[in-house]
Design an enzyme around this catalytic site. Sequence first.
Site, PDB file in Angstrom:
ATOM      1  N   ASP A 101      36.931  45.550  45.049  1.00 62.40           N
ATOM      2  CA  ASP A 101      38.189  45.033  45.604  1.00 62.40           C
ATOM      3  C   ASP A 101      39.344  45.896  45.103  1.00 62.40           C
ATOM      4  OD1 ASP A 101      39.519  42.672  47.049  1.00 62.40           O
ATOM      5  OD2 ASP A 101      40.700  42.935  45.219  1.00 62.40           O
ATOM      6  N   HIS A 115      48.290  42.261  52.105  1.00 63.40           N
ATOM      7  CA  HIS A 115      48.281  41.800  50.718  1.00 63.40           C
ATOM      8  C   HIS A 115      49.105  40.518  50.543  1.00 63.40           C
ATOM      9  CE1 HIS A 115      47.739  43.589  46.425  1.00 63.40           C
ATOM     10  NE2 HIS A 115      47.660  42.283  46.389  1.00 63.40           N
ATOM     11  N   LYS A 135      44.102  46.949  50.531  1.00 59.48           N
ATOM     12  CA  LYS A 135      45.185  46.026  50.922  1.00 59.48           C
ATOM     13  C   LYS A 135      46.443  46.786  51.325  1.00 59.48           C
ATOM     14  CE  LYS A 135      43.335  42.708  47.647  1.00 59.48           C
ATOM     15  NZ  LYS A 135      42.921  43.431  46.452  1.00 59.48           N
TER      16      LYS A 135
HETATM   17  N1  NAP Z   1      45.103  39.534  46.828  1.00 62.11           N
HETATM   18  C1  NAP Z   1      45.849  39.380  45.749  1.00 62.11           C
HETATM   19  O1  NAP Z   1      47.071  39.186  45.810  1.00 62.11           O
HETATM   20  C2  NAP Z   1      45.187  39.406  44.411  1.00 62.11           C
HETATM   21  C3  NAP Z   1      45.859  38.856  43.317  1.00 62.11           C
HETATM   22  C4  NAP Z   1      45.198  38.859  42.095  1.00 62.11           C
HETATM   23  C5  NAP Z   1      43.938  39.406  41.977  1.00 62.11           C
HETATM   24  N2  NAP Z   1      43.325  39.973  43.058  1.00 62.11           N
HETATM   25  C6  NAP Z   1      41.979  40.602  42.953  1.00 62.11           C
HETATM   26  O2  NAP Z   1      41.126  39.718  42.250  1.00 62.11           O
HETATM   27  C7  NAP Z   1      40.618  40.386  41.079  1.00 62.11           C
HETATM   28  C8  NAP Z   1      40.367  39.407  39.962  1.00 62.11           C
HETATM   29  O3  NAP Z   1      41.540  38.719  39.593  1.00 62.11           O
HETATM   30  P1  NAP Z   1      42.347  39.037  38.239  1.00 62.11           P
HETATM   31  O4  NAP Z   1      42.200  40.452  37.904  1.00 62.11           O
HETATM   32  O5  NAP Z   1      43.696  38.447  38.421  1.00 62.11           O
HETATM   33  O6  NAP Z   1      41.683  38.142  37.138  1.00 62.11           O
HETATM   34  P2  NAP Z   1      40.259  37.523  36.746  1.00 62.11           P
HETATM   35  O7  NAP Z   1      39.146  38.271  37.345  1.00 62.11           O
HETATM   36  O8  NAP Z   1      40.397  36.068  36.971  1.00 62.11           O
HETATM   37  O9  NAP Z   1      40.302  37.762  35.178  1.00 62.11           O
HETATM   38  C9  NAP Z   1      40.295  39.052  34.645  1.00 62.11           C
HETATM   39  C10 NAP Z   1      40.545  38.925  33.160  1.00 62.11           C
HETATM   40  O10 NAP Z   1      39.464  38.209  32.572  1.00 62.11           O
HETATM   41  C11 NAP Z   1      38.822  39.044  31.605  1.00 62.11           C
HETATM   42  N3  NAP Z   1      37.376  38.867  31.790  1.00 62.11           N
HETATM   43  C12 NAP Z   1      36.584  39.438  32.723  1.00 62.11           C
HETATM   44  N4  NAP Z   1      35.321  39.019  32.601  1.00 62.11           N
HETATM   45  C13 NAP Z   1      35.302  38.157  31.563  1.00 62.11           C
HETATM   46  C14 NAP Z   1      34.275  37.417  30.940  1.00 62.11           C
HETATM   47  N5  NAP Z   1      33.022  37.457  31.391  1.00 62.11           N
HETATM   48  N6  NAP Z   1      34.602  36.638  29.872  1.00 62.11           N
HETATM   49  C15 NAP Z   1      35.879  36.588  29.415  1.00 62.11           C
HETATM   50  N7  NAP Z   1      36.885  37.269  29.959  1.00 62.11           N
HETATM   51  C16 NAP Z   1      36.606  38.053  31.039  1.00 62.11           C
HETATM   52  C17 NAP Z   1      39.259  40.453  31.901  1.00 62.11           C
HETATM   53  O11 NAP Z   1      39.318  41.215  30.728  1.00 62.11           O
HETATM   54  P3  NAP Z   1      38.711  42.693  30.554  1.00 62.11           P
HETATM   55  O12 NAP Z   1      39.039  43.494  31.764  1.00 62.11           O
HETATM   56  O13 NAP Z   1      39.426  43.164  29.327  1.00 62.11           O
HETATM   57  O14 NAP Z   1      37.240  42.511  30.340  1.00 62.11           O
HETATM   58  C18 NAP Z   1      40.669  40.232  32.456  1.00 62.11           C
HETATM   59  O15 NAP Z   1      41.599  40.055  31.408  1.00 62.11           O
HETATM   60  C19 NAP Z   1      41.719  41.414  40.783  1.00 62.11           C
HETATM   61  O16 NAP Z   1      41.296  42.385  39.875  1.00 62.11           O
HETATM   62  C20 NAP Z   1      42.016  41.908  42.169  1.00 62.11           C
HETATM   63  O17 NAP Z   1      41.012  42.799  42.619  1.00 62.11           O
HETATM   64  C21 NAP Z   1      43.927  39.952  44.280  1.00 62.11           C
END
Ligand code: NAP
Length: 313
Positions: A47, A114, A81
Site C-alpha cells: 500500500d 486519497h 493514491k
Molecule cells: N488512506 C489513508 O488516508 C491512510 C491513512 C493512514 C494509513 N494508511 C495506510 O495504512 C497503513 C497502516 O496504517 P498506519 O501506518 O497508520 O498504522 P498501523 O499499521 O495501524 O500501525 C503501525 C505502527 O504499529 C507498529 N507495529 C507494526 N506491527 C506491529 C506489531 N506486530 N506489534 C506492535 N506494533 C506494531 C509500527 O511500528 P514499526 O514500523 O516500528 O514496527 C507502527 O508504529 C499505512 O502505512 C498506509 O499504508 C492509509
Amino acid sequence: MSAVPVIKLHSGASFPQVGLGTWKAEKGKVGAAVKYAVTECGYRHLDCASNYLNEDEIGDALAELFESGAVKREDLWITGKLNNPYHHKEHVMPHLKKTLLDLRLDHLDLWLMHWPVAFKYLQEVTQAANPGAAKVDHSVSIRETWEAMEACVEAGLVKHIGLSNVPAIIVHDIMTYAKIKPAVIQNEMHPYCQQPALCEYARRLGIAMTAYSPLGTGSNHSWTGGDVLLQDPVLAAIAAKHGKTPAQVCIRWAVQRGTVVIPKSTHDHRIRQNIESVGFELDEEDMQKIAALDRNFHYLRPNDWYGIPLFCP
Ligand SMILES: NC(=O)c1ccc[n+]([C@@H]2O[C@H](COP(=O)([O-])OP(=O)(O)OC[C@H]3O[C@@H](n4cnc5c(N)ncnc54)[C@H](OP(=O)(O)O)[C@@H]3O)[C@@H](O)[C@H]2O)c1
C-alpha cells in the site's frame, strides 16, 4: 506459513487480504522492508501513496525484486493514491505518471483518491501539501477528479480505482455518475473504529473495504489522544488465549470480518508477525467481544490537520 486469503473484486481480480502499509516508513528503511516482506514473508500486496514521499525507494526495491526473479509483477498487488493537490482534471493523469515513474511500474493495480477534497495545485509533492483550509480548491468537484481517474483506467495506467477517507454519502453520489465503479474503499478501521454501516453499504455494492491504521497507527498518536489500541485489555486477553499478540488479533479480526488490512512495519519480526496473523482463528465469542469495543474513535483527525470540518468518514 498459511496462504494469505484474497477478496474477489467485481472485476474478477484477486485482492490479497493482508498487505504492507508504507506510511511513515522512512527512506533508508522502506526498501529493505519491502524486500523482506516479499521475499521472506510472502507479502504480495503493497500500500503506497505519493504523499508518503518514499515511492522512489520502493520503486528501486521493486525493480530489484523483479530483476532477481524473486517475484513477478503480475503476482504483486500495488496500490497508490492520488494526492490532494492534483485533483484538477489536467493534473490527475500526470500525477499518476509521476507515481509510476517513482515506483518504476507501467501500471498500478489500484489507485485511490486519497482524500475526497481538492487542494490548490503544487508543482512538487511535499508534506507541506497538507496545510490548512486556505489551500482547499473549491473549484474542483469530486466528479471532475473521478472522471479523470476513469480516464487513467481507460489509458491502461491503472486496473482499478477507488476511494479513501469517505463516508457512505460520497460513495452514493459517485455511484450516480461513475462509468467505472469504485472497486475499493480504504478507511480507518480497527476495533475502536469498526464502521459497520459503511462496511454493510459497501458489501451491498460489491465494493471491497480496506482497513488502514489497523493497529491504531502505533504509538504515534499523542496528537489525537485516546486509549492505545494495542494495550486494550480485551485484546490482550484474547491474544493470550491464542498465544498471539494484540496486533495479530487486530489483523486476524480484520481478515475474518471480510476486510483487507494493511499493517505498517519496517521491523522484520513485526512484518513477519503481522502476515502470520492469517494462520489462526478467532472464535465467535472473541469476535463478539471485539465488536463490543467499537467506539467510532478515529486516531487520524484530518479535521484538525486541515482545519476543514469536512471529514467524518
Ligand atoms: N488512506 C489513508 O488516508 C491512510 C491513512 C493512514 C494509513 N494508511 C495506510 O495504512 C497503513 C497502516 O496504517 P498506519 O501506518 O497508520 O498504522 P498501523 O499499521 O495501524 O500501525 C503501525 C505502527 O504499529 C507498529 N507495529 C507494526 N506491527 C506491529 C506489531 N506486530 N506489534 C506492535 N506494533 C506494531 C509500527 O511500528 P514499526 O514500523 O516500528 O514496527 C507502527 O508504529 C499505512 O502505512 C498506509 O499504508 C492509509
